[in-house]
Design an enzyme around this catalytic site. Structure first.
Site, PDB file in Angstrom:
ATOM      1  N   ARG A   1      27.277 109.066  59.725  1.00  0.00           N
ATOM      2  CA  ARG A   1      26.630 109.626  58.350  1.00  0.00           C
ATOM      3  C   ARG A   1      25.351 110.039  58.554  1.00  0.00           C
ATOM      4  O   ARG A   1      24.757 111.055  57.987  1.00  0.00           O
ATOM      5  CB  ARG A   1      26.735 108.602  57.303  1.00  0.00           C
ATOM      6  CG  ARG A   1      27.959 108.207  56.787  1.00  0.00           C
ATOM      7  CD  ARG A   1      28.005 107.016  55.667  1.00  0.00           C
ATOM      8  NE  ARG A   1      27.680 105.521  56.306  1.00  0.00           N
ATOM      9  CZ  ARG A   1      28.649 104.521  56.471  1.00  0.00           C
ATOM     10  NH1 ARG A   1      29.892 105.074  56.305  1.00  0.00           N
ATOM     11  NH2 ARG A   1      28.400 103.533  56.929  1.00  0.00           N
TER      12      ARG A   1
ATOM     13  N   PHE B   1      38.472 112.067  51.301  1.00  0.00           N
ATOM     14  CA  PHE B   1      38.648 110.333  51.639  1.00  0.00           C
ATOM     15  C   PHE B   1      37.472 109.902  51.218  1.00  0.00           C
ATOM     16  O   PHE B   1      37.077 109.021  52.401  1.00  0.00           O
ATOM     17  CB  PHE B   1      39.339 110.119  52.959  1.00  0.00           C
ATOM     18  CG  PHE B   1      40.512 111.173  53.184  1.00  0.00           C
ATOM     19  CD1 PHE B   1      41.866 110.757  52.876  1.00  0.00           C
ATOM     20  CD2 PHE B   1      40.361 112.101  54.167  1.00  0.00           C
ATOM     21  CE1 PHE B   1      42.863 111.692  53.069  1.00  0.00           C
ATOM     22  CE2 PHE B   1      41.440 113.243  54.181  1.00  0.00           C
ATOM     23  CZ  PHE B   1      42.561 112.817  53.942  1.00  0.00           C
TER      24      PHE B   1
ATOM     25  N   ALA C   1      44.373 114.488  48.762  1.00  0.00           N
ATOM     26  CA  ALA C   1      43.440 115.254  49.681  1.00  0.00           C
ATOM     27  C   ALA C   1      44.252 116.518  49.868  1.00  0.00           C
ATOM     28  O   ALA C   1      43.593 117.405  49.866  1.00  0.00           O
ATOM     29  CB  ALA C   1      43.055 114.332  51.046  1.00  0.00           C
TER      30      ALA C   1
ATOM     31  N   CYS D   1      40.632 106.969  62.822  1.00  0.00           N
ATOM     32  CA  CYS D   1      40.436 105.818  63.157  1.00  0.00           C
ATOM     33  C   CYS D   1      41.632 104.813  63.582  1.00  0.00           C
ATOM     34  O   CYS D   1      41.719 103.731  63.539  1.00  0.00           O
ATOM     35  CB  CYS D   1      39.626 105.124  61.985  1.00  0.00           C
ATOM     36  SG  CYS D   1      40.942 105.035  60.565  1.00  0.00           S
TER      37      CYS D   1
END
Length: 399
Positions: A217, A233, A285, A343
């Site tokens: 980030r 997301f 999405a 992930c």
């Protein structure tokens, strides 16, 4: 220490090599004999076929039958947990994770901190504990006592136990999410790199926040100035908040969950008040990307939930990553920047990179890799357990 034969696991011949290399898992196929009366969650001692002691750990039903806690023959008690937690805490302090602008960090990361099956995340003076094995659930009181010993009253006021959705469902354990310490007048707001976030550890995903994207980030913030940003997301809006602080011209946050969008909006207000540069959307999405205008965004973030929870889902997951990245590549502006992640622990970084490469090839655009990203230092990877490297990310420059 003498070993009680009732809690012994004896391996088949030549199945001890991985343990001698300090890999912390014993697979069911490696076991020749299990001591009489061993129950799921029990502490067991593992021996080679020749009788050599190899390790002590938690027994469980499944393909991974033992998660090794120690390769020396020691008692797994409160002192053991206090020693491991203290070591992990010191490491976090050594690398400067806890300071005036940051009190969000992962204290225990399973195998990475030599406590397989245990996750502990810190949000200010609240610890959120997750057990991913029956053994860790059974040891939770020892873990709570050890946490209090290590952190002390000045650094720890609340311990929230959140294992209802993480324990093996076949174990039949009814684990209620509840406070094991404190719980009165709890402040849910915590700091990450000087930004404030309202953490919903009661009902949110994981422990309430995706701490593993902290450094990624911060990297996005450096690229955000003057850009139109799309955060797909978005969950609690972490990337959106950083993009706004970085000077983004506009930020669109998208999530299929109305609850997630509400959390994002709350975190935007917490840091910026009413922010006209930000708009949120509770939409699917893929549908949002398909319907969006081409060249609308200079910077797109794709941080989907795990597409593959197990190895049997890898093929479909890779197709999903390819479709998602292709949709973004087809819509992003010329000379745009794409942050894309996986992930899924079942998918390695080579497989993920190939899926993104395939999407780039189909799009026909020139694409360069600017950064290859992974999980931060408070999500350490045990060098003997490479499976712990689960977060994979690429930052792409799209001509």
């Amino acid at each position: 220490m003498g070993a009680n034969k009732t809690n012994q696991i004896i391996l088949r011949p030549r199945k001890e090599e991985s343990l001698k290399r300090f890999h912390p898992w014993v697979f069911s196929g490696a076991i020749a004999k299990t001591g009489q009366g061993i129950q799921e969650g029990d502490i067991v001692r593992v021996f080679s076929a020749s009788g050599e002691f190899l390790g002590v750990g938690h027994y469980q039903v499944g393909s991974i039958s033992v998660r090794i806690l120690s390769f020396t023959d020691e008692t797994i008690n409160e002192d053991f947990y206090a020693c491991r937690i203290s070591s992990a805490y010191r490491m976090r302090m050594k690398i400067g994770l806890l300071h005036a602008g940051n009190n969000i960090f992962r204290l225990i990361h399973g195998e990475g901190d030599h406590l397989p099956g245990l996750i502990i995340d810190m949000y200010g003076k609240t610890a959120v504990v997750q057990a991913h094995s029956v053994g860790m659930d059974g040891d939770k009181e020892k873990i709570v006592d050890a946490l209090q010993r290590v952190l002390g009253k000045d650094n720890l006021e609340n311990i929230f136990y959140k294992s209802e959705g993480t324990l093996p469902f076949k174990a039949g354990i009814e684990a209620d999410n509840d406070y094991l310490l404190g719980g009165q007048n709890v402040d849910p707001v915590a700091l990450e790199n000087g930004l404030r976030f309202n953490i919903d550890w009661l009902r949110g995903q994981k422990t309430g926040f995706f701490i593993d994207q902290r450094e990624n980030r911060r990297l996005l913030e450096k690229y955000a100035a003057g850009k139109d940003v799309l955060n797909m997301f978005c969950y609690t809006g972490g990337f959106s908040v950083y993009a706004l602080r970085g000077g983004a011209r506009s930020v669109h946050s998208v999530d299929s969950s109305a609850k997630a969008v509400s959390l994002t909006d709350e975190n935007i207000r917490l840091n910026f008040g009413e922010e006209p540069r930000h708009t949120s959307f509770s939409e699917d999405a893929f549908k949002f990307l398909k319907a969006s205008t081409a060249n609308a965004y200079d910077l797109i973030v794709l941080d989907p939930p795990a597409f593959a929870k197990h190895r049997g889902a890898i093929s479909n997951a890779l197709q999903g990553y390819k479709r998602l990245n292709l949709a973004a590549l087809e819509k992003i502006k010329q000379e745009g920047i794409l942050f894309t992640f996986s992930c899924s622990q079942a998918i390695n970084k080579e497989q993920f990179r190939l899926a993104v490469f395939s999407a780039a090839a189909i799009s026909g655009r020139k694409v360069s890799i600017l950064h290859q990203l992974t999980q931060p230092a408070d999500h350490p990877i045990n060098i003997y357990h490479p499976e712990g490297e689960y977060l994979k990310g690429l930052v792409l420059f799209v001509e």
